[in-house]
Design a protein around this motif. Structure first.
Motif, PDB file in Angstrom:
ATOM      1  N   PHE A   1      -5.935  32.650  11.553  1.00  0.00           N
ATOM      2  CA  PHE A   1      -5.231  31.865  12.717  1.00  0.00           C
ATOM      3  C   PHE A   1      -5.273  32.744  13.979  1.00  0.00           C
ATOM      4  O   PHE A   1      -4.605  32.372  14.799  1.00  0.00           O
TER       5      PHE A   1
ATOM      6  N   ALA B   1      -3.227  25.757  14.910  1.00  0.00           N
ATOM      7  CA  ALA B   1      -2.728  26.602  13.763  1.00  0.00           C
ATOM      8  C   ALA B   1      -2.189  27.968  14.639  1.00  0.00           C
ATOM      9  O   ALA B   1      -0.883  28.573  14.149  1.00  0.00           O
TER      10      ALA B   1
ATOM     11  N   MET C   1       1.548  23.202  12.214  1.00  0.00           N
ATOM     12  CA  MET C   1       0.747  23.474  11.180  1.00  0.00           C
ATOM     13  C   MET C   1       0.396  22.276  10.240  1.00  0.00           C
ATOM     14  O   MET C   1      -0.624  22.099   9.863  1.00  0.00           O
TER      15      MET C   1
ATOM     16  N   ALA D   1      -2.671  20.962  12.111  1.00  0.00           N
ATOM     17  CA  ALA D   1      -3.726  21.873  11.730  1.00  0.00           C
ATOM     18  C   ALA D   1      -4.218  21.761  10.464  1.00  0.00           C
ATOM     19  O   ALA D   1      -5.345  21.706  10.188  1.00  0.00           O
TER      20      ALA D   1
ATOM     21  N   PHE E   1      -5.081  26.481   6.111  1.00  0.00           N
ATOM     22  CA  PHE E   1      -4.036  25.740   7.037  1.00  0.00           C
ATOM     23  C   PHE E   1      -3.077  24.996   6.106  1.00  0.00           C
ATOM     24  O   PHE E   1      -1.898  24.997   6.524  1.00  0.00           O
TER      25      PHE E   1
ATOM     26  N   GLN F   1      -0.753  27.705   4.821  1.00  0.00           N
ATOM     27  CA  GLN F   1       0.148  28.414   5.649  1.00  0.00           C
ATOM     28  C   GLN F   1       1.302  26.934   5.887  1.00  0.00           C
ATOM     29  O   GLN F   1       2.545  27.242   6.160  1.00  0.00           O
ATOM     30  N   ARG F   2       0.946  25.896   5.853  1.00  0.00           N
ATOM     31  CA  ARG F   2       1.862  24.571   5.952  1.00  0.00           C
ATOM     32  C   ARG F   2       2.951  24.745   4.832  1.00  0.00           C
ATOM     33  O   ARG F   2       4.066  24.661   5.073  1.00  0.00           O
TER      34      ARG F   2
END
Length: 227
Positions: free
Chosen positions: A5, A70, A93, A96, A104, A107-108
């Motif tokens: 990112f 992101a 996110m 993304a 992604f 991370q979401r």
């Protein structure tokens, strides 16, 4: 923060995005605002012009650039260049992660697990308007039109043969190097035909970054790091 990112210098940004840095002349970037504005955002970020970086990343995001979306999410999460807003960070996110790229998505889910009930409801309520403007249904057609417009400037036959045309980069990352770019390289269909362009993006971002699973504060990378 996952290294995928992070804002990276122009050539590194292009390389991770699937574009060969060799083709990144000003003409190429004009037809690829996703790559152009992500690179511009990276440079602003490195100058610590965080509000300017956010504005540029949003321009890239407007043209369906998932890594820029992101990065925007991280800036909202950390409060970098903008008031910290973790509900909005999740919204970005989520956008993304729309194409289900593994980094992604991970991370979401990391964000969602750290929101309280009020923040989650806020994210759902506010996310609809952001998706309507920046989600693929709206953003992909914008970039596709830019690609088609750029493709119409090609020199060559009606069946797409470019031959040995040499393009001399007077501007862009290779300006002043004396290098030339073969026409068949510069006008490769993966850069100009939307279906091939999206396929190239998928091939790059479907592969998770190896060895980077920790989450921490954002740090800009130098060229060549994390590749």
């Amino acid at each position: 923060m996952l290294a995928v990112f992070l804002p990276m210098p122009g050539p590194a940004v292009a390389q991770r995005a699937g574009a060969d840095p060799v083709v990144m002349t000003d003409g190429f970037l004009a037809a690829h605002p996703d790559v152009r504005w992500r690179a511009e955002g990276a440079r602003a970020y490195e100058r610590k012009d965080y509000p300017g970086a956010l504005e540029r990343f949003k321009r890239a995001a407007y043209h369906a650039d998932k890594p820029s979306q992101a990065i925007i999410a991280d800036m909202y999460w950390q409060g970098t260049g903008v008031a910290q807003d973790r509900a909005m960070a999740y919204v970005w996110m989520d956008i993304a992660a729309e194409r289900l790229y593994p980094d992604f998505l991970a991370q979401r889910e990391f964000y969602w697990a750290r929101l309280d009930d009020t923040q989650r409801k806020d994210a759902v309520a506010r996310g609809q308007a952001v998706f309507a403007e920046y989600g693929d249904d709206a953003a992909k057609p914008r970039l596709e039109e830019m690609l088609r417009r750029g493709a119409r400037t090609m020199t060559g036959s009606r069946v797409g043969f470019i031959g040995n045309l040499d393009i001399i980069p007077y501007t862009g990352p290779l300006a002043g190097t004396g290098m030339t770019i073969r026409g068949d390289q510069y006008y490769d269909r993966k850069y100009w035909q939307p279906q091939h362009y999206w396929r190239m993006q998928d091939a790059v971002w479907q592969v998770p970054r190896k060895g980077r699973v920790d989450v921490g504060d954002v740090q800009p990378l130098k060229a060549g790091e994390g590749e």
